[in-house]
Enzyme design. Sequence first.
Site, PDB file in Angstrom:
ATOM      1  N   GLY A 189      71.807  -5.072 -56.102  1.00 28.14           N
ATOM      2  CA  GLY A 189      71.529  -4.864 -54.451  1.00 28.14           C
ATOM      3  C   GLY A 189      72.505  -3.805 -53.753  1.00 28.14           C
ATOM      4  CD  GLU A 190      75.099  -6.866 -51.672  1.00 28.67           C
ATOM      5  OE1 GLU A 190      76.432  -6.727 -51.828  1.00 28.67           O
ATOM      6  OE2 GLU A 190      75.500  -8.502 -51.686  1.00 28.67           O
ATOM      7  N   GLY A 191      72.801  -1.489 -51.827  1.00 32.73           N
ATOM      8  CA  GLY A 191      73.317  -0.370 -51.762  1.00 32.73           C
ATOM      9  C   GLY A 191      74.521  -0.383 -52.852  1.00 32.73           C
ATOM     10  CB  VAL A 246      77.305  -2.886 -49.591  1.00 34.34           C
ATOM     11  CG1 VAL A 246      77.141  -4.050 -48.342  1.00 34.34           C
ATOM     12  CG2 VAL A 246      76.503  -2.215 -49.175  1.00 34.34           C
TER      13      VAL A 246
END
Length: 347
Positions: free
Chosen positions: A311-313, A96
């Site tokens: 995940g993480e964006g 990210v």
Amino acid sequence: MTLELPPIDNIDDPALAARLQQRLDGKTKPLGALGRLEALALRLGLVLGTEQPALAQPQMLVCAADHGLAARGVSAYPSDVTWQMVQNFLAGGAAVSVLARQHGMALTVVDCGVRHDFSPTGGLLIRKVAAGTADASTGPAMSAAQCAEAIANGMQVVRELPGNVLLLGEMGIGNSSAAAMLLARLAHQDIDACTGAGTGLDAAGRARKREVLRGVLELHAAASAPLDALAAFGGFEIATLVGAVLQAAEERRVIVLDGFIASAAVLVAAALRPQVVQRCVAAHESAEPGHRLLLNHLRLEPLLRLDLRLGEGSGAALAWPLLESACRILREMASFESAGVSQRESP
């Protein structure tokens, strides 16, 4: 603490929707030829309340916290990975971080409840409710007061961020378990269908995870209201994102969902204020099986399907160029009339 949730208005505007559609139909292309990009452009125009939407100062918000339930072996990674990945975000080495840098996004990392003490660092906000949630298999992951505090923290963080777009990210070993249980409880889904490999569990690990989660759901059978379920299952980063979503929705920011866990925060927020979904764009459908169920429940169609499960964006950042393109089509693409191009003849 007492939590006061913001009022969120309905942004349905048939007259604006008609004008946006007319603008799209009048561009130099066959009707509907840009496919779902046209639907995205219309949605962004409605969220921002204009026929010429422009996305300004996009904010990637990554909320991090630990989960007591991780001690039950529901993840392939140890809890220390949570704080280690926060350090990686801040050092610019995570996916990210790379993607936010590529697209010129501001990246803010929030310690919502990581079991580690961080030194003051640029890009990091300390909003730690506690050093991780409690083990949800023996009692509620957090108290009602802790849940309210985390939500309030998320609202305050967004109030202090500029821009009109919020992209959601998270980090927390064990948080796919919390997301699966929130989906099962709030959307009335079978927990086995909601539960996936998370960080990479093998078949035996997934079976153990499902067994643990069934037990937690049984223990908290009475936790059916949105905030009760959130407090029962966790976690602090999800609750902080719930507050962020509620505040962003009140301010009519575009909210870009990342994967399963970030979407679970929207699920809770929507259970409290259904109108938040009007402001949301689903960046992608992750490889977690529960994510498709969750997006279907919210009636959101993902822009991408890349089998992500990071995940993480990261998925939100990958979808970002599509949002920019949709806005530019509305603002910059010529119409048949302005370009002097003949339109399709009527039959």
